[in-house]
Design a protein around this motif. Sequence first.
Motif, PDB file in Angstrom:
ATOM      1  N   ALA A 274      24.602  40.904  -7.050  1.00 14.56           N
ATOM      2  CA  ALA A 274      23.640  41.916  -6.606  1.00 14.56           C
ATOM      3  C   ALA A 274      22.827  42.451  -7.786  1.00 14.56           C
ATOM      4  O   ALA A 274      21.605  42.644  -7.690  1.00 14.56           O
ATOM      5  CB  ALA A 274      24.371  43.052  -5.902  1.00 14.56           C
TER       6      ALA A 274
ATOM      7  N   LEU B  97      20.201  39.764  -9.081  1.00 10.02           N
ATOM      8  CA  LEU B  97      19.052  39.650  -8.187  1.00 10.02           C
ATOM      9  C   LEU B  97      18.099  40.827  -8.359  1.00 10.02           C
ATOM     10  O   LEU B  97      16.887  40.694  -8.168  1.00 10.02           O
ATOM     11  CB  LEU B  97      19.524  39.576  -6.730  1.00 10.02           C
ATOM     12  CG  LEU B  97      20.194  38.262  -6.310  1.00 10.02           C
ATOM     13  CD1 LEU B  97      20.903  38.430  -4.983  1.00 10.02           C
ATOM     14  CD2 LEU B  97      19.181  37.142  -6.218  1.00 10.02           C
TER      15      LEU B  97
ATOM     16  N   PRO C 136      17.666  35.671  -2.689  1.00 12.51           N
ATOM     17  CA  PRO C 136      18.735  35.276  -1.764  1.00 12.51           C
ATOM     18  C   PRO C 136      18.403  33.933  -1.117  1.00 12.51           C
ATOM     19  O   PRO C 136      17.230  33.632  -0.863  1.00 12.51           O
ATOM     20  CB  PRO C 136      18.745  36.400  -0.724  1.00 12.51           C
ATOM     21  CG  PRO C 136      18.037  37.541  -1.365  1.00 12.51           C
ATOM     22  CD  PRO C 136      17.024  36.926  -2.283  1.00 12.51           C
TER      23      PRO C 136
ATOM     24  N   LEU D 237      24.221  40.642   0.619  1.00  8.20           N
ATOM     25  CA  LEU D 237      22.785  40.345   0.660  1.00  8.20           C
ATOM     26  C   LEU D 237      22.247  40.430   2.083  1.00  8.20           C
ATOM     27  O   LEU D 237      21.328  41.180   2.374  1.00  8.20           O
ATOM     28  CB  LEU D 237      22.518  38.948   0.084  1.00  8.20           C
ATOM     29  CG  LEU D 237      22.957  38.736  -1.375  1.00  8.20           C
ATOM     30  CD1 LEU D 237      22.646  37.315  -1.827  1.00  8.20           C
ATOM     31  CD2 LEU D 237      22.276  39.736  -2.299  1.00  8.20           C
TER      32      LEU D 237
ATOM     33  N   TYR E  48      24.782  33.972   2.990  1.00  2.81           N
ATOM     34  CA  TYR E  48      23.772  34.153   1.931  1.00  2.81           C
ATOM     35  C   TYR E  48      24.420  34.253   0.551  1.00  2.81           C
ATOM     36  O   TYR E  48      25.440  34.918   0.372  1.00  2.81           O
ATOM     37  CB  TYR E  48      22.952  35.416   2.182  1.00  2.81           C
ATOM     38  CG  TYR E  48      21.976  35.268   3.318  1.00  2.81           C
ATOM     39  CD1 TYR E  48      20.637  34.969   3.083  1.00  2.81           C
ATOM     40  CD2 TYR E  48      22.399  35.406   4.643  1.00  2.81           C
ATOM     41  CE1 TYR E  48      19.739  34.820   4.128  1.00  2.81           C
ATOM     42  CE2 TYR E  48      21.513  35.265   5.693  1.00  2.81           C
ATOM     43  CZ  TYR E  48      20.181  34.969   5.433  1.00  2.81           C
ATOM     44  OH  TYR E  48      19.297  34.817   6.465  1.00  2.81           O
TER      45      TYR E  48
ATOM     46  N   GLY F 154      22.866  33.909  -3.853  1.00  2.00           N
ATOM     47  CA  GLY F 154      21.646  33.972  -4.642  1.00  2.00           C
ATOM     48  C   GLY F 154      21.345  32.641  -5.304  1.00  2.00           C
ATOM     49  O   GLY F 154      22.245  31.820  -5.513  1.00  2.00           O
TER      50      GLY F 154
END
Length: 727
Positions: A145, A148, A157, A189, A219, A221
């Motif tokens: 997280a 991203l 994502p 995500l 999901y 990344g």
Amino acid sequence: MAFRKALKQTAVIGGGAVAAAFGLSQLIEYRKTQTRLAHVAAEAELRVPFADEFPSRQAQLAALQRTEEFDVLVVGGGATGAGCALDAVTRNLKTALVERNDFSSGTSSRSTKLIHGGVRYLQKAIMQLDYEQYMMVKEALRERANLLEIAPHLSAPLPIMLPVYKWWQLPYYWAGIKMYDLVAGIQNLKSSYVLSKTKALEHFPMLKKDKLVGAIVYYDGQHNDARMNLAIALSSARYGAAVANYTEVVRLLKTKDPRSGEEKVCGARCRDVITGQEFDVKAKCVINATGPFTDSLRKMDNKETKNICQPSAGVHIVIPGYYSPDNMGLLDPSTSDGRVIFFLPWEKMTIAGTTDSPTSVTAHPIPGEDDINFILREIRNYLSPDVEVRRGDVLAAWSGIRPLVTDPNSKDTQSICRNHIVSISDSGLVTIAGGKWTTYRSMAEETLDAAVKTHGLSAEPCKTVGLMLEGAKGWTPTLYIRLVQDYGLENEVAQHLAATYGGKAFDVAKMAQVTGQRWPIVGKRLVSEFPYIEGEVLYAMKEYACTAIDVIARRTRLGFLNVQAADEALPRIVQIMGKELDWSEEQKTTQLEAARKFLYLEMGYRSRSEQLTKTSEINLDNQEVARYKKRFHKFDKDSKGFITTVDVQQVLESINVHIDENALHEILNEVDLNKNGQVEIDEFMQLMSAVKKGQVSDSRLAMLMKTAEETLDKRGPVTVDRSGGGF
């Protein structure tokens, strides 16, 4: 008990009373906003000595030599080493980083390109009630997280489909994927979901239909790994760290501790790989972040020390983008030998991998043909029979060495968890080993915490959570539109620049050359089918690119996407760099040869070219032999048994097709196996046999001759009237 307690706590966090009362989505947004405000406040306190422009590599080397003593010297310019440098310099520590090759030249540029927690590790954690693996997944999801958020231009994502072919597997996989969502908590995500067979095929039409029950989509990344690594290193340089690539540690410096009388590491003797000059870099603390080469530096410290790393090789291949949807990946959770294979869209191509096998440590790992074929076989198992998976479609292949932490006596690398360890030797050398790409930041934080404590450094708390990386500031999803409007760049090129350089894309655009065409106004491409432009080569040198390999492999990703396109772009890249860096003709030749060797060995060009050899078996039936002989003789009108560029040129001119002589020479050279300047009929037959078997899929000569033959056949014989009737 500890594992069950952790699961219980996770469930409470994911859907407890607070979330229910607040509204889960509102709670998530509230916490993100609060975290973001805290990050902004922390970032505002940081001093940015080089906000406008990076110091040159020469200036960085000078800083390494003239600084009396650094607080921290990091050895290794991969993701973890760069992360340690950024963590240290933002704690207000005087920081240096040296890398013997280029930043991200090793494992960090050869990953699966995923930012993930590890679905496979969570499965093992649950099945084996392994608390350590559970916590590793939880930490990775938290770092996912963060990554991203701090580099939105380089990461995003990605939905990944898990196809299900047995009814009983549907609830089993669904429960596992939902647990993955649950462990992520508020940092999830997007929520995973189930698709029917019909919907699964709508999203992924290339999927094998037979016995398909449905699919689960979750999901994770995805990122541009080499550019991400570079962004971390460049960010540390912005904040004042002295960073230098192509700077090798020759030996560690030691001094006697006046209190204990023991020898302590106090720096390193370094060598500029480009010039050969050697110099000392003094530091209170030396951090070993050399990935697969961890044990080499540890043995510099103490020859008797035992190995803590067991390297494992992972091979990936790149195939054309039409093999997968633009925005949907695929996970094969159980291959024929129990491994996991990812099949992902990346940079408008498709990446597939990875393998997992013990290997020796080398700076130049080579992808093996067996591994490439293994991946292709596994892909065939999941794709529709309508999609012919051909060996010739492999555009690039590479091998990366994972620095797994293990017992030296262990032989099975597949069961090893990619967790990390931080160790401190008797002489004070701090080593960070193992781990995974996604957790580089938390690994760096833990390493610096240990370094500060062990060496008594005066440092501020860690500030890298939420710290925006190079290019993140100023980036928006619509930034590329301004590039098109302000500079007259092609839409595809503008999107590429925005996604690669973020807010710094404008600096690259300013370096783009005028094309002299009506459109685009600026931005000459290096090769026609990729959006990389010549201006990026100039900007790459500002980002410390020193060789042509740096440009094709890590500043751009051309070498990882298509080895033939990279080879085609190399002469122009060397020309641009040579002019800027004042290379002699000999240096230009050396650079060109080194880059081609890199493509040939490390990027799979050798494996690709070996699909067509003089000893290749010709597998054609009688009708095919007759058809191809007829095609060949349309070019070999004198029945010489071979064709040259002159023969091909004459046929092409007769159908009003004009190809540059140099380009035509290259086209024939791809098939000219004995390199005698001509293509014999047996070489042509070997080519057509290889095309039939799928070993070669994009031969320019085969396509050119087929098209020419069809055009000639449509015209038919020239009549006497049309010819002018003769005398």
